[in-house]
Write a protein that holds these residues in place. Structure first.
Motif, PDB file in Angstrom:
ATOM      1  N   ARG A  95      18.958   5.242  -2.933  1.00  0.00           N
ATOM      2  CA  ARG A  95      17.707   4.641  -2.493  1.00  0.00           C
ATOM      3  C   ARG A  95      17.953   3.151  -2.095  1.00  0.00           C
ATOM      4  N   SER A  96      18.564   2.465  -2.644  1.00  0.00           N
ATOM      5  CA  SER A  96      18.872   1.045  -2.176  1.00  0.00           C
ATOM      6  C   SER A  96      19.739   0.995  -0.794  1.00  0.00           C
ATOM      7  N   GLY A 132       9.056   7.183   0.950  1.00  0.00           N
ATOM      8  CA  GLY A 132       9.182   7.837  -0.441  1.00  0.00           C
ATOM      9  C   GLY A 132       9.418   9.171  -0.278  1.00  0.00           C
ATOM     10  N   ALA A 133      10.222   9.821  -1.273  1.00  0.00           N
ATOM     11  CA  ALA A 133      10.467  11.296  -1.148  1.00  0.00           C
ATOM     12  C   ALA A 133       9.484  11.970  -2.090  1.00  0.00           C
ATOM     13  N   ALA A 134       9.434  13.404  -1.333  1.00  0.00           N
ATOM     14  CA  ALA A 134       8.366  14.248  -2.207  1.00  0.00           C
ATOM     15  C   ALA A 134       8.869  14.406  -3.725  1.00  0.00           C
ATOM     16  N   SER A 135       7.777  14.878  -4.435  1.00  0.00           N
ATOM     17  CA  SER A 135       7.811  15.097  -5.798  1.00  0.00           C
ATOM     18  C   SER A 135       7.087  16.163  -6.197  1.00  0.00           C
ATOM     19  N   THR A 141       7.848   1.590  -4.195  1.00  0.00           N
ATOM     20  CA  THR A 141       7.050   0.780  -3.300  1.00  0.00           C
ATOM     21  C   THR A 141       7.998  -0.749  -3.484  1.00  0.00           C
ATOM     22  N   GLY A 142       8.009  -0.658  -4.664  1.00  0.00           N
ATOM     23  CA  GLY A 142       8.863  -2.200  -5.258  1.00  0.00           C
ATOM     24  C   GLY A 142      10.328  -2.092  -4.795  1.00  0.00           C
ATOM     25  N   PHE A 152       8.341   2.747   2.051  1.00  0.00           N
ATOM     26  CA  PHE A 152       6.659   2.361   2.482  1.00  0.00           C
ATOM     27  C   PHE A 152       6.067   3.696   3.037  1.00  0.00           C
ATOM     28  N   GLY A 153       5.181   4.068   2.131  1.00  0.00           N
ATOM     29  CA  GLY A 153       4.668   5.458   2.340  1.00  0.00           C
ATOM     30  C   GLY A 153       5.221   6.539   1.397  1.00  0.00           C
TER      31      GLY A 153
END
Length: 279
Positions: free
Chosen positions: A170-171, A187-190, A207-208, A212-213
């Protein structure tokens, strides 16, 4: 730059759901021609998506298309451009060369039908794609990058359920997006549908981390996604104070009322905080 926050997947072979998805409270629907559609139904799903895209109410939510990465790709792209899709989600994107080829195809299609430039969002779902994230983010037409987390976890041989195994991935994608000066990744689906508190907490964590989204697979995920992204009242007030001080100083570094040094970097964080609260 696209500003949608919440994207809602809809299987492209379920046209009875298209209108409902568009008024569900999402910012954009994603007509999924890939994983959600069995091979035997690809042609009928593509046709249904094209009919709806061509006749949809433009004041409603935006509409993107997740295309197939293989032999169906050219037909999917042609339908999306001809029908006026707002953008393309490109799965299984392993390198920038793929995006350059897609750019050439889209340019030809747009010229043929007189359509505006179509943005693309590549999904990184393999170790190869992750290693090439910097080049992928900087490729033509890329509006924002995503991670297909289940596929990536399978390719890397890690479990995505504990929460930290994909932190490095992710980073990497967040940094690649920043380096390319594009919108932060989505952000990925879950699969979490009936636990809004967990979904909101997941979204808040993403988000942190710089996302974004959020991509959603069910309308019930939309409210907790917004809740997870939304800044607190204190964050909003602080961001507005920062921007007011920075604006009053004419864009120069300044100390605000609480004694904090405010410069362009602090102002950028404040603008993004306010953007999270849109809608």
């Amino acid at each position: 730059m696209t500003t949608e926050l919440i994207f809602l997947y809809v299987p492209a072979d379920r046209p009875e759901r298209f209108d409902k998805a568009a008024v569900s409270g999402c910012d954009a629907v994603v007509l999924d021609l890939e994983d959600a559609v069995p091979l035997a139904a690809k042609d009928t799903a593509r046709a249904a998506a094209g009919r709806w895209l061509g006749s949809r109410e433009r004041s409603a939510a935006g509409a993107w298309v997740r295309v197939n990465p293989g032999t169906e790709l050219l037909d999917d792209l042609a339908m999306a451009v001809r029908s006026g899709a707002d953008g393309i989600w490109l799965p299984k994107c392993d390198d920038a060369a793929t995006l350059h080829r897609v750019d050439q195809v889209l340019t030809e299609l747009e010229n043929r039908w007189g359509r505006p430039r179509t943005p693309v969002s590549p999904l990184i779902e393999t170790g190869a794609g992750l290693c090439n994230a910097v080049q992928i983010a900087a490729a033509p037409r890329v509006a924002f990058v995503q991670i297909g987390e289940v596929d990536l976890a399978a390719d890397l041989g890690v479990s995505p359920v504990v929460g930290e195994e994909l932190l490095w991935a992710r980073s990497q994608v967040v940094a690649a997006s920043a380096a390319a000066r594009i919108r932060p990744p989505l952000g990925a689906a879950s699969p979490v549908i009936d636990d809004p508190e967990t979904f909101a907490a997941e979204t808040r964590r993403l988000t942190g981390l710089g996302f974004f989204g959020r991509a959603c697979i069910h309308p019930r995920q939309i409210p907790p996604a917004r809740a997870g992204m939304a800044p607190s009242d204190d964050e909003i007030a602080g961001a507005r104070e920062v921007l007011a001080a920075f604006g009053a100083a004419g864009g120069a570094a300044v100390t605000d009322r609480s004694g904090r040094l405010v410069d362009e970097a602090v102002a950028r964080i404040a603008r993004r905080t306010l953007a999270r609260g849109r809608g």
